[in-house]
Structures are given as structure tokens and as C-alpha cells.
Design a protein around this motif. Structure first.
Motif, PDB file in Angstrom:
ATOM      1  N   ARG A   1      27.839 -17.480 -47.852  1.00 51.20           N
ATOM      2  CA  ARG A   1      29.119 -17.773 -48.502  1.00 51.20           C
ATOM      3  C   ARG A   1      29.360 -19.276 -48.602  1.00 51.20           C
ATOM      4  NH1 ARG A   1      32.431 -19.414 -50.807  1.00 51.20           N
ATOM      5  NH2 ARG A   1      34.593 -18.800 -51.217  1.00 51.20           N
TER       6      ARG A   1
ATOM      7  N   GLY B   1      29.674 -20.612 -58.909  1.00 53.15           N
ATOM      8  CA  GLY B   1      29.541 -19.639 -57.821  1.00 53.15           C
ATOM      9  C   GLY B   1      30.772 -19.624 -56.926  1.00 53.15           C
TER      10      GLY B   1
ATOM     11  N   ILE C   1      33.836 -18.070 -58.623  1.00 51.44           N
ATOM     12  CA  ILE C   1      33.732 -16.599 -58.664  1.00 51.44           C
ATOM     13  C   ILE C   1      34.046 -16.027 -57.281  1.00 51.44           C
ATOM     14  CG2 ILE C   1      32.120 -14.661 -58.948  1.00 51.44           C
ATOM     15  CD1 ILE C   1      30.708 -16.472 -61.108  1.00 51.44           C
ATOM     16  N   ALA C   2      33.454 -16.635 -56.248  1.00 48.45           N
ATOM     17  CA  ALA C   2      33.675 -16.139 -54.882  1.00 48.45           C
ATOM     18  C   ALA C   2      35.160 -16.237 -54.513  1.00 48.45           C
ATOM     19  CB  ALA C   2      32.815 -16.930 -53.897  1.00 48.45           C
TER      20      ALA C   2
ATOM     21  N   GLN D   1      23.911 -19.279 -55.110  1.00 48.86           N
ATOM     22  CA  GLN D   1      25.177 -18.766 -55.643  1.00 48.86           C
ATOM     23  C   GLN D   1      25.067 -17.274 -55.969  1.00 48.86           C
ATOM     24  OE1 GLN D   1      27.690 -20.961 -55.277  1.00 48.86           O
ATOM     25  NE2 GLN D   1      25.968 -22.201 -54.548  1.00 48.86           N
TER      26      GLN D   1
ATOM     27  N   THR E   1      28.105 -15.141 -54.485  1.00 54.13           N
ATOM     28  CA  THR E   1      28.998 -14.299 -55.293  1.00 54.13           C
ATOM     29  C   THR E   1      28.893 -12.842 -54.849  1.00 54.13           C
ATOM     30  OG1 THR E   1      27.265 -14.130 -56.979  1.00 54.13           O
ATOM     31  CG2 THR E   1      28.931 -15.811 -57.319  1.00 54.13           C
TER      32      THR E   1
ATOM     33  N   PHE F   1      26.156 -10.940 -59.216  1.00 55.19           N
ATOM     34  CA  PHE F   1      27.455 -10.252 -59.289  1.00 55.19           C
ATOM     35  C   PHE F   1      27.664  -9.467 -60.586  1.00 55.19           C
ATOM     36  CE2 PHE F   1      29.907 -12.700 -62.347  1.00 55.19           C
ATOM     37  CZ  PHE F   1      29.113 -13.826 -62.491  1.00 55.19           C
TER      38      PHE F   1
END
Lengths: 316, 295
Positions: free
Chosen positions: A308, B140, B143-144, B177, B181, B211
Motif C-alpha cells: 500500500r 495508483g 485510486i487507492a 501500483q 490499487t 484493479f
């Protein structure tokens, strides 16, 4: 066939060999001279290999004779039992999966497999898997969770195969699914990039708690050749693209894409596969040991956080 | 002949760049009809004559999907770095500065909150005109964050993708990424919030392989090019012609990879219906019920 920059090493090795056979033939004691040359050989190797350009490392990562996935499975691990098939489409020879053991740990293992010669390369599709290969990997993730076995994946692929059947069977879909499935593992997962980490096809089995890379292995968003063809409009600019892409082990540890580098024997893993594999085994054992006592939820959390946070952005 | 048609459709489409200087009239790339440019724009970049779906600017996409005045932008608070100090024929920061100025945004994406037929949603819209919609750290991260914020606020997530894949200029960080994601989507799944992915022309590479194809439902616009590898790469690899319609939405629908192909004018009502159908459902089982079932 030596790599272009290995020529001086090769020449010196030939010279030492000649001197040895000459000494034996003539019944002469040339051990002092030979020792001197051997010392020179060591220095030369160290010098050449500590100053490799990124493009030269790409060549080492792809060098024939470098230990492949199966070499690790058959030599470094114990009790290797290959398990075949994805139960849907077939059995992809570019991905080898099964059960194995390592220093007291029973494991599920997944390895991308290039060929060790032309014949095997063709059979293995040069390590480029079809959707079936990723489906097989996902089946192994299920097996690992069910029986609470740590997962070890060995990455060595130019990339997922770009072909008609691969697209029809949803190459992109299975890569995404495999990334997702691996991120959900409730058991320890360790990835070793042993050779070439080619883009999404590599990442699909690279969502581990710890990612190890060999000193001369590479991991990249795109091959230097393809990158050069797109950005320079000339594939022969690959050496420049390799420099720009920062795809070596040292680059990747700075970017925090990998966690640990395993130093190769001087001269590269292809010069001393046994020693290279021994070092990988040692590193792997340490990493698995350190993850064994984490709870499933801690493992999940650590793995998700690890991925993350990757990337660099600035606030505006 | 088939190949010729294929390439004709693959060639960059002149009329679809909202920022390109263009006359009042243009010739449709597909049916060659003379169309009034304003009509095309008013018709959400669909040819009024032949229904050809043009690529579309991100803002127009938001206008298409968000109820009037409901869109609140989330993206734009972060911008790209140059972690690799990447130089090809020009340095990455210079290339970016030019594109950022041209499209007035920091990177190839717009995200935000909106109402879609009164349903609370979060929107992710990729901008193909901006460096091929390529996904680097910023795309990325946006989006996250959008997935996580949608989960927090109880919104469904709609992502309209248009991208050549991961951005080369950020190297392995772009590759990562795909993982970032993907893991961020877990936050939505944990709350049983729908994620609907709409694949627009073109969606390839690392975006398709992360994703974009992890939607609970996956839709595509008509005749969009969708795949892992681009058609040119495949052709170079296999050294054969590609079958007619290969990697197009309709082809992928037949292969079982999509839930449906939806025309642009039907997209909004269709999404609203899906969200309604997915969100009113059985209550969560109580802990007692779960325990009882286990016994």
C-alpha cells in the motif's frame, strides 16, 4: 559462451587451465605461478562484477547456466513433489508448482521456469506463462492457506506471454486475480527474484511479506528492449533504457520494492550455482523463520501495508 | 482486408482530443460522415451518425455520470515525483510539466464523490490523453485513496479506465501500483460496497492486469480495445495476423470476460440499476445466527 564483458575472465581461466595441463604434462611445479594467476583472476572478477552497468546486469540475470526455478526446487529444497495442472485449462510448463521442505519448514513452492537449453526453453515457453500458469499458482495459494503452509515463490520470467490464446483466456484478468489472491494469504509468503522479474507477469506471484532479490537479478515494469522501442523508437537503445529504468537489486532496495539482496558468488550465480543456491536457501530460511510466529491477521496486515505504501508522490 | 480495418480502428483518433485545434466540422473516423463538432460533444463524444464511441475527456465523463452539481473532486492534492530521475529523449519532469499545463491537472486521473441517480458513489476517471493514461505513483495513490475513502463514506466505487498501462518513467514503482490499487480494494470488499469497473478505449497492460478487472461487475464501452498486451506486441511475438475484432469489447464479452458491453448513453441508468440491485439485500447475519449455524 561467456557474456561480452566476461571475455577477460574467460581468457585468464583458459590460461590457468593451459598452464595446469602443461605443468602436468611436463611434470613441472608451476604452483606458484598458477597461484599468482588465480589471485589475479579473483581480483579481475571482483573488479568486473562490482562495476557492471545496469545493462550488463540484465545480461547476467538472463545468462545461460544461471540456476533456474527447477534447479532450486530440485537442489536447494528437500522433498520436492511437483503438482500439476490448474484444474480448468491445463498444465502450464512455464510455472512449476508443488510441495517441498526447507530446514524444517514444509512449504508450497511456485517457480517460474525458463529452459536450461533450447529444447527446454521451447517447452517452457521461455518462462512466459499463459493464464493457466497463474491459475495453477492460485490453486497452490488455496492449498497453502488450507494446510497452513508457508509459500515461497521464485520469479524468473521475461513477462506473461503475449499471445492470442493468452488474451482470449484473460491474461490480464488472471494476473489481477493472482495479485489479489496472493495478497490475501493467511500464511507467510516469501518471494525470491532469482533472475528476470518481468513486469506484471512477475508481480502476479510477487505479493509476499518479504521480497528477496539476487544481486544480479532484475525487476522492471517493462523490458529494456520494449521500453527503448517505445520511448526511443529504437530497441537497440536498450542499454540506455536499462540505465533509466533503475532495475537492479541496489536500485530496487532504494525504492523499497525489495527487502533484501542476496550477494552472488563473485562472477555471478551462473559461475557457481551451488554456492548461489546455498546463499538463497540461507536467506529464505531466515525470512521464513522470522514470519512463522506472526498471526494470520498480522501477516495480512504487514503484506498489505508493504504494498500500500509503495510509490512516491508530493503534496500540492 | 480484415487487417486493414483493424489498423484503421487502431489509429489515433483525430477528433477525440478535446484540446486539439479542430474546425467546426469533422469527418467521423468510422463512418466518414461530416459531423458538426458541437453535436459530437453534446452527444458525449458518440458519432450521431454511426454510434462510434470516441475517446472522451475526463471532465465530460464526469458530466456523463454525476448528477448535476453533485461532483466533489478528491484528486489533485498530490503530484508526481521523479524517483528514477528518468531521462529518455527528454527528462520526465519536463515531459510532465508540458502535459500538466496542457490538461490542467497534476496527473492522468480525476477522482471524487458524486451522486449517480441519487446513489452515493465515488468516481475514478482515467485520462488517456494525459501520457496515455499511464499509471505511476500518483494515479495508483489516487485510486487507492478513492477506494478507501469510498469505503469510509459508504459509497460504491465506479472506475472508468482508459490507459496504456503502468508508466515506464517511474519504473518498478509504477509496477507496484498494480499491487497497491488491488490491496486498497479490500477496504470496499470488507464493507460489501460494490466496485463496478467500466473499461473504455483503450485499457491495456498493468491497469487491465490489476484493479480494472477486479470489479464485482466489469463493463466495457462498445468496441473498446481491452487486453493485457497491445495488438502490436502480440503481432510481433506470434508473427500472424490477429483475428477480426480481437481484444475488442464484443469479443471479450463472448469469451466470458465481461458482464456486458454498454453504450455510453445507457451507462448511467445501467450503473444506477446495478448499484440499487447490489445494495438492497439480506441483512448481515447476527453473530448469534452465525454461531447457531456453526453448531
Amino acid at each position: 559462451m561467456p557474456l561480452p564483458f566476461e571475455k577477460p575472465i574467460e581468457d585468464l581461466e583458459v590460461k590457468i587451465r593451459d598452464m595446469r595441463s602443461y605443468a602436468a604434462e611436463q611434470n613441472l611445479d608451476l604452483s606458484k605461478e598458477i597461484q599468482l594467476l588465480e589471485r589475479r583472476l579473483d581480483t579481475l572478477k571482483a573488479e568486473i562484477f562490482s562495476n557492471l552497468t545496469r545493462w550488463q546486469r540484465v545480461q547476467v540475470a538472463r545468462a545461460p547456466g544461471r540456476p533456474t526455478g527447477l534447479d532450486y526446487l530440485q537442489t536447494m529444497f528437500g522433498d520436492f513433489q511437483e503438482l500439476h495442472g490448474d484444474r480448468t485449462l491445463g498444465d502450464d510448463p512455464a510455472v512449476v508448482t508443488g510441495l517441498a521442505s526447507l530446514e524444517g519448514h514444509n512449504l508450497v513452492v511456485i517457480a517460474q521456469q525458463k529452459g536450461r537449453d533450447t529444447k527446454e526453453n521451447i517447452y517452457r515457453n521461455f518462462g512466459m506463462s499463459h493464464p493457466s500458469g497463474y491459475r495453477k499458482a492460485m490453486r497452490m495459494f488455496d492449498l497453502a492457506d488450507k494446510f497452513r503452509l508457508p509459500v515461497v515463490t521464485l520469479i524468473d520470467t521475461p513477462g506473461a506471454y503475449p499471445g492470442i490464446a493468452a488474451e482470449e483466456q484473460g491474461q490480464a484478468w488472471v494476473i489481477a486475480e493472482s495479485i489479489q489472491r496472493m495478497s490475501q494469504l493467511e500464511v507467510p509468503a516469501v518471494t525470491v527474484i532469482v533472475g528476470e522479474g518481468g513486469s506484471g507477469g512477475a508481480l502476479a506471484i510477487g505479493i509476499a511479506n518479504r521480497v528477496i532479490i539476487l544481486e544480479n537479478a532484475i525487476y522492471s515494469v517493462i523490458s529494456p528492449e520494449s521500453c527503448a522501442a517505445i520511448l526511443w523508437r529504437d530497441a537497440s537503445e536498450a542499454p540506455k533504457a536499462a540505465e533509466s529504468l533503475r532495475l537492479t537489486a541496489r536500485d530496487l532496495i532504494e525504492l523499497e520494492v525489495v527487502d533484501r539482496i542476496v550477494e552472488e558468488p563473485v562472477g555471478g550465480a551462473h559461475k557457481d550455482p551451488e554456492e548461489a543456491m546455498r546463499r538463497v536457501g540461507e536467506a529464505l530460511t531466515e525470512e521464513i523463520d522470522s514470519l512463522t510466529y506472526l498471526t494470520p491477521s498480522k501477516l495480512l496486515e504487514q503484506r498489505r501495508n508493504r504494498f500500500r505504501k509503495l510509490g512516491q508522490v508530493r503534496s500540492i | 482486408m480484415a487487417l486493414e480495418r483493424f489498423f484503421r480502428r487502431n489509429r489515433p483518433k483525430r477528433g477525440d482530443d478535446d484540446n486539439s485545434p479542430a474546425g467546426l466540422w469533422m469527418k467521423c473516423d468510422d463512418c466518414s460522415a461530416q459531423i458538426y463538432r458541437k453535436d459530437l460533444v453534446a452527444n458525449f463524444y458518440v458519432c450521431p451518425e454511426c454510434d462510434h464511441h470516441y475517446r472522451m475527456p475526463a471532465e465530460a465523463r464526469i458530466d456523463l455520470l454525476a448528477d448535476d452539481g453533485s461532483f466533489q473532486q478528491w484528486s489533485g492534492e498530490i503530484g508526481p515525483e521523479d524517483p528514477l530521475e528518468f531521462v529518455d529523449v527528454e527528462p520526465y519532469p519536463e515531459r510532465m510539466a508540458r502535459v500538466q499545463q496542457k490538461y490542467s491537472r497534476p496527473d492522468a486521473i480525476m477522482t471524487g464523490a458524486a451522486e449517480l441517480d441519487a446513489e452515493p458513489v465515488a468516481l475514478v476517471v482515467m485520462d488517456f490523453f494525459f501520457l496515455g493514461g499511464s499509471m505511476g505513483s500518483v494515479v495508483g495513490e489516487e485510486i487507492a485513496r478513492t477506494a478507501e475513502r469510498a469505503a469510509e463514506g459508504g459509497r460504491s466505487l465506479i472506475a472508468v479506465t482508459a490507459s496504456g498501462g503502468a508508466r515506464m518513467q517511474e519504473g518498478a514503482l509504477s509496477l507496484m501500483q498494480m499491487a497497491k490499487t488491488t490491496v486498497a480494494l479490500e477496504t470496499l470488499a470488507a464493507k460489501r460496497l460494490p466496485f463496478i469497473s467500466v473499461l473504455a478505449d483503450p485499457t491495456t497492460g498493468g491497469v487491465t492486469a490489476s484493479f480494472a478487472t477486479l470489479g464485482d461487475l466489469i463493463l466495457a464501452e462498445p468496441r473498446a480495445l481491452i487486453g493485457f498486451a497491445g495488438p502490436r506486441v502480440i503481432q510481433q511475438t506470434i508473427k500472424q495476423d490477429l483475428p477480426e475484432g480481437f481484444q475488442r469489447s464484443e469479443f471479450l464479452l463472448r469469451k466470458g470476460m465481461l458482464d456486458d458491453v454498454v453504450a455510453r448513453r445507457e451507462l448511467k441508468p445501467r450503473l444506477a440499476t446495478y448499484i440499487r440491485l447490489l445494495r438492497s439485500r439480506l441483512p448481515e447475519p447476527s453473530p448469534e445466527a452465525v454461531r447457531a449455524a456453526a453448531v
